[in-house]
Write a protein that holds these residues in place. Structure first.
Motif, PDB file in Angstrom:
ATOM      1  N   ALA A  19     -14.596 -13.160  -2.792  1.00  0.00           N
ATOM      2  CA  ALA A  19     -13.814 -12.218  -1.995  1.00  0.00           C
ATOM      3  C   ALA A  19     -13.079 -11.223  -2.880  1.00  0.00           C
ATOM      4  O   ALA A  19     -12.997 -10.029  -2.558  1.00  0.00           O
ATOM      5  CB  ALA A  19     -12.820 -12.986  -1.125  1.00  0.00           C
ATOM      6  N   THR A  20     -12.549 -11.699  -4.008  1.00  0.00           N
ATOM      7  CA  THR A  20     -11.816 -10.822  -4.925  1.00  0.00           C
ATOM      8  C   THR A  20     -12.720  -9.732  -5.475  1.00  0.00           C
ATOM      9  O   THR A  20     -12.325  -8.557  -5.551  1.00  0.00           O
ATOM     10  CB  THR A  20     -11.212 -11.641  -6.079  1.00  0.00           C
ATOM     11  N   PHE A  21     -13.938 -10.095  -5.823  1.00  0.00           N
ATOM     12  CA  PHE A  21     -14.857  -9.092  -6.359  1.00  0.00           C
ATOM     13  C   PHE A  21     -15.296  -8.104  -5.284  1.00  0.00           C
ATOM     14  O   PHE A  21     -15.504  -6.916  -5.566  1.00  0.00           O
ATOM     15  CB  PHE A  21     -16.056  -9.768  -7.031  1.00  0.00           C
ATOM     16  N   PHE A  22     -15.405  -8.556  -4.040  1.00  0.00           N
ATOM     17  CA  PHE A  22     -15.700  -7.614  -2.966  1.00  0.00           C
ATOM     18  C   PHE A  22     -14.546  -6.634  -2.788  1.00  0.00           C
ATOM     19  O   PHE A  22     -14.757  -5.433  -2.557  1.00  0.00           O
ATOM     20  CB  PHE A  22     -15.968  -8.360  -1.655  1.00  0.00           C
ATOM     21  N   LEU A  23     -13.307  -7.117  -2.892  1.00  0.00           N
ATOM     22  CA  LEU A  23     -12.156  -6.225  -2.814  1.00  0.00           C
ATOM     23  C   LEU A  23     -12.181  -5.211  -3.948  1.00  0.00           C
ATOM     24  O   LEU A  23     -11.881  -4.026  -3.752  1.00  0.00           O
ATOM     25  CB  LEU A  23     -10.856  -7.026  -2.858  1.00  0.00           C
ATOM     26  N   LEU A  24     -12.527  -5.664  -5.139  1.00  0.00           N
ATOM     27  CA  LEU A  24     -12.585  -4.762  -6.283  1.00  0.00           C
ATOM     28  C   LEU A  24     -13.655  -3.686  -6.103  1.00  0.00           C
ATOM     29  O   LEU A  24     -13.529  -2.579  -6.633  1.00  0.00           O
ATOM     30  CB  LEU A  24     -12.845  -5.556  -7.571  1.00  0.00           C
ATOM     31  N   MET A  25     -14.694  -4.005  -5.343  1.00  0.00           N
ATOM     32  CA  MET A  25     -15.747  -3.030  -5.063  1.00  0.00           C
ATOM     33  C   MET A  25     -15.405  -2.147  -3.868  1.00  0.00           C
ATOM     34  O   MET A  25     -16.171  -1.267  -3.506  1.00  0.00           O
ATOM     35  CB  MET A  25     -17.078  -3.748  -4.804  1.00  0.00           C
ATOM     36  N   GLY A  26     -14.252  -2.416  -3.226  1.00  0.00           N
ATOM     37  CA  GLY A  26     -13.880  -1.637  -2.052  1.00  0.00           C
ATOM     38  C   GLY A  26     -14.601  -2.071  -0.797  1.00  0.00           C
ATOM     39  O   GLY A  26     -14.692  -1.301   0.162  1.00  0.00           O
ATOM     40  N   GLN A  27     -15.114  -3.305  -0.771  1.00  0.00           N
ATOM     41  CA  GLN A  27     -15.841  -3.813   0.387  1.00  0.00           C
ATOM     42  C   GLN A  27     -14.970  -4.829   1.119  1.00  0.00           C
ATOM     43  O   GLN A  27     -15.262  -6.023   1.162  1.00  0.00           O
ATOM     44  CB  GLN A  27     -17.159  -4.453  -0.062  1.00  0.00           C
TER      45      GLN A  27
END
Length: 575
Positions: A301-309
């Motif tokens: 989830a954190t990496f999706f947030l970092l990608m703006g998703q």
């Protein structure tokens, strides 16, 4: 200097701060300042103000009281000149207008137009504008636009007619035309037209939102730079997933990548900077119902947030938050990130609700107060931010980043309260931070920012240089130092060169692109400005960021167009 996923990692200027200020130098700084200067706008002497009207219904049979006081119309004197006859008709029209008899007012203004000598352009412009005001009351916006256009054709700097036409364009849904007229009004009145500034700002937001909506939907998700990812994770004292000591299999003594699987492999990839494969390995851990499935949910989830998703991150965050058997630090961290995500989207109420839930779940977790303090700063709740940072420091007195931000929040509060003693104490606290945490670049950068605002430019420059030395791969200090030199030495090219250093370090530094675009607007280089804004738009991680950047780009384009039309050269505040 830590950057949060909800921002560009260095702040940004508001849309109207980067405006082409004509004859009014713009104060440049690293933090946003008040933009609107509220004052009454000027205009002609015609009596079309809504506040002067009576409550007589439009279209009623009643006649307004005339200047003669007998209930009839003021007669035109036979010995009057054509201009005097026109003025008399206008005056009768004004009385009808005040009484809300708009058809009669329009007839009088039309008479004034018909008899007025064609060489009396200023008077004719007023008559057309007054007729437009009456037609505006009837909702005849096409006719309002026509009359205002004729008035402006006769008097190209007639701001009252421009603003009335802008409002008519707004009613018709023509946002760009509305923005063009309101921009002209703001420029001609030195950005002191309150209603014009408010309407222009609304148009910019609406246009930016429209442009961002489709662009964001079709964007290709991408991770930010490795430096940004590192800075983001460093804003947590303990997030439960990135610590190298847990689990031990991730250390240097761990086996080869082939021997590691799923989450453990994802964690090793994370610590070696191979971020592109992290999500896939987390997915494998979750699908296999592995031992570290909750940690994998949070990391994914954190990496999706970092990608703006955000839409991809929400299901994982929701699932983890609801898992009562998961470690409370993982659940609290998920609440922090979901709350920050809500703030990205401009939804402060659910954001603060998530932080309140996190406090109930894990009241001794310093990260909750640290990140809520940052959100309170965004909401201009500086006193609440100070309390949150103070609580964070009580729970973890070894977290240099939080100590630095606590010090700067106290400085901000002293500015708001206009307390010299509190400001002195806050500056001392910022200085203490640099000795207590000599390896915390954020401490030196925030001290430098405060010194810049106090006009202590030489000291600020030295502290920005120390921040750069401590974190040479962090681009934001270079941007702030460039802004400092722009404010201090008015060295435009030198400042640009410093900011471009940030892009050499991190070509994905959207803060640098946005700042360079802003400077090029000030220099009148609109093509270059639009290119920089476009680069920043490509890197935007949220639709809200993209909306803001589109607004900047549109503001630059429209103001350039208006300046050319009015033949006004921008005042360059730092040339």
């Amino acid at each position: 200097m830590a950057e949060n996923v909800q921002g560009s990692g260095g702040g940004s200027w508001s849309k109207w701060q980067i405006a082409l200020i004509f004859g009014a130098p713009l104060a440049l700084g690293a933090t946003a300042a008040a933009v609107y200067c509220y004052s009454k706008s000027g205009g002609d002497s015609s009596q079309d103000d809504e506040k002067t009207r009576t409550n007589t219904p439009s279209g009623s049979g009643e006649k307004p009281v005339s200047a003669s006081g007998d209930g009839g119309e003021m007669p035109i004197q036979p010995d009057q000149t054509p201009l005097e006859k026109a003025q008399a008709s206008k005056n009768r029209g004004n009385k009808y207008f005040k009484a809300s008899h708009y058809d009669q007012a329009i007839r009088c203004y039309t008479e004034a137009i018909d008899v007025c000598p064609v060489d009396k352009k200023a008077d004719l412009a007023t008559f057309y504008q007054n007729r437009a005001a009456a037609r505006e009351q009837q909702g005849k916006y096409a006719e309002v636009i026509s009359d205002c256009s004729k008035a402006i054709g006769l008097n190209p700097t007639y701001t009252k007619a421009m603003f009335r036409r802008a409002k008519a364009h707004d009613h018709n849904g023509d946002k760009l035309l509305c923005l063009e007229d309101t921009t002209a009004v703001c420029i001609l009145e030195g950005f002191n037209h309150q209603q014009g500034m408010m309407l222009a700002d609304r148009m910019l937001k609406e246009i930016g939102k429209e442009k961002a909506k489709d662009r964001y939907k079709n964007r290709v998700p991408q991770l930010p730079s490795g430096q940004f990812i590192h800075s983001y994770f460093s804003s947590f004292s303990n997030d439960g997933i990135s610590l190298e000591t847990d689990p031990p299999a991730v250390g240097d003594e761990a086996g080869t990548d082939e021997e590691l699987r799923c989450y453990l492999k994802a964690k090793k990839l994370f610590h070696t900077g191979k971020y592109d494969e992290v999500v896939q390995n987390c997915i494998e851990e979750i699908e296999s119902d592995g031992e570290y499935k909750y940690e994998a949910l949070l990391m994914k989830a954190t990496f999706f947030l970092l990608m703006g998703q955000a839409e991809w991150a929400v299901p994982d965050l929701d699932q983890l938050i609801e898992k009562e058997d998961a470690d409370k630090k993982l659940r609290a961290n998920a609440l922090i990130k979901r709350g920050s995500m809500h703030m990205q989207e401009g939804n402060s109420a659910p954001a603060m609700a998530d932080f309140a839930t996190a406090v109930q779940l894990d009241p001794d977790n310093p990260d909750i107060y640290h990140h809520r303090g940052q959100l309170n700063l965004l909401l201009e709740k500086v006193d609440e931010a100070v309390k949150d940072f103070e609580k964070c420091n009580e729970l973890n007195d070894d977290f240099g980043l939080a100590f630095a931000q606590h010090s700067y929040a106290k400085y901000r509060l002293s500015m708001l309260q206009q307390s010299p003693l509190q400001m002195q104490n806050a500056m001392q606290m910022l200085d203490t931070c640099t000795t207590k945490f000599p390896k915390c670049a954020e401490g030196f950068a925030l001290l430098a920012q405060a010194q810049n605002e106090q006009g202590l430019f030489a000291q600020a420059d030295e502290n920005f240089k120390k921040a750069v030395k401590l974190e040479p791969d962090n681009p934001t200090a270079h941007v702030h130092r460039g802004l400092l030199h722009l404010n201090w030495k008015k060295d435009v090219q030198g400042s640009i060169d410093m900011i471009k250093e940030a892009l050499k370090i991190d070509e994905k530094c959207d803060f640098a692109y946005e700042t360079l675009g802003t400077i090029e607007v000030q220099r009148g280089n609109m093509d270059a400005a639009k290119e920089y804004f476009e680069n920043a738009i490509n890197l935007a991680r949220t639709e809200m960021e993209m909306t803001h950047l589109y607004s900047l780009s549109v503001a630059a384009e429209i103001q350039s167009k208006v300046a050319n039309k009015l033949n006004i050269k921008p005042h360059m505040p730092f040339t």
